[in-house]
Design an enzyme around this catalytic site. Structure first.
Site, PDB file in Angstrom:
ATOM      1  CE1 TYR A  44      14.642  31.141   0.526  1.00 59.11           C
ATOM      2  CE2 TYR A  44      13.498  29.724  -1.639  1.00 59.11           C
ATOM      3  CZ  TYR A  44      13.627  30.726   0.146  1.00 59.11           C
ATOM      4  OH  TYR A  44      12.446  29.957   1.210  1.00 59.11           O
TER       5      TYR A  44
ATOM      6  CB  SER B   1      12.812  26.067  -0.051  1.00 59.52           C
ATOM      7  OG  SER B   1      11.391  26.796  -1.170  1.00 59.52           O
TER       8      SER B   1
END
Length: 295
Positions: free
Chosen positions: A201, A188
């Protein structure tokens, strides 16, 4: 892929914000407004992955569904994992895969369980006849309102889903991979440009980058390539399941140079490239698909 004339990327897909909505995770595609585009009507394959066998974790929806559809239309057989409560989404993905004329294998279970990660590899090898492409895509995220309120149970869920499951699955898969095989990790932009509300995350996504780079060095001499794709803001069920308020959804993706959030279909080509022969000298790389937002 599509052979149509070039289009302006700023208005190729939904260009505004998104209406207020919330789901419990794992989210479901049918409850999203607007519905994401996974390339169902647009992706045109050219059999670039013929006779290959792929396993995609989290392949029922979002980026996973887009990759499953693209791989199938490129000629690959596709196994995909999903949570039991995502059965409806998995059935829809399997339908699109099967319509491409290849074999599909849905695998229901929880990737946080070590035994399930080993089972999905063994079943893929047994039922598809081998494994050539492993896409480690399943993930979990939740908005946090401060590190002092981050519960250990939630931290465990994020780390087991985003890190342990990838290690467990790769560990089981590597003995079955032959020269020419490809491992692709969905990391990501959060690995490089973290948001404080996604602290845990973002930590896992940064760790995935290290995983890609280290594993590429280990497996390169065996002819196995390892790469990652770093999506930016992409409209998937993960987003309404994150817990953001109406203002955050209204602005989702608007801060990119392209000026909008991306759609899962816009990721598929990156995975096809990394899985195929065109990327035979590409390993240890992180390919950003971020709408121009820098890593």
């Amino acid at each position: 892929m599509s052979t149509s004339a070039p289009t302006d990327p700023t208005d190729k897909h939904h260009a505004g914000g998104f209406p207020s909505q919330e789901q419990d995770q794992p989210g479901l595609t049918d409850e999203m407004r607007p519905t994401p585009d996974h390339g169902e009507r647009t992706y045109q394959g050219s059999l670039r992955l013929s006779e290959r066998r792929a396993l995609i974790t989290g392949g029922d929806s979002g980026i996973g569904r887009a990759v499953a559809i693209a791989f199938a239309r490129e000629g690959a057989d596709v196994a995909l994992t999903h949570m039991p409560e995502e059965q409806e989404d998995a059935d829809e993905t399997v339908r699109w895969v099967s319509e491409a004329g290849v074999r599909s294998l849905p695998l229901a279970g929880d990737l946080r369980e070590e035994a399930f990660c080993a089972e999905i590899v063994e079943r893929t090898v047994a039922e598809l006849g081998g494994l050539d492409i492993l896409v480690l895509n399943a993930a979990y995220q939740k908005d946090r309102d401060g590190i002092d309120r981050l519960e250990t149970a939630e931290l465990d869920r994020v780390f087991r889903t985003n890190l342990y499951a990838q290690l467990f699955t790769a560990r089981a898969a590597v003995p079955h991979l032959n020269p020419g095989a490809s491992i692709i990790v969905t990391t990501s932009i959060q690995a490089f440009n973290p948001s404080p509300g996604l602290l845990d995350y973002a930590m896992t996504k940064a760790a995935q980058v290290a995983f890609v780079k280290a594993l590429a060095q280990e497996l390169g001499p065996k002819g196995i390539r390892v790469n990652g794709v770093a999506p930016g803001p992409i409209w998937t069920p993960l987003i309404p399941g994150t817990g953001w308020d109406a203002d955050r959804l209204e602005s989702f993706g608007q801060d990119t140079p392209i000026g909008r959030a991306g759609q899962p279909a816009e990721l598929a080509g990156a995975y096809v490239y990394l899985a195929g022969e065109e990327a035979s000298y590409t390993s240890g790389a992180i390919l950003p698909v971020t709408g121009g937002k820098g890593l």
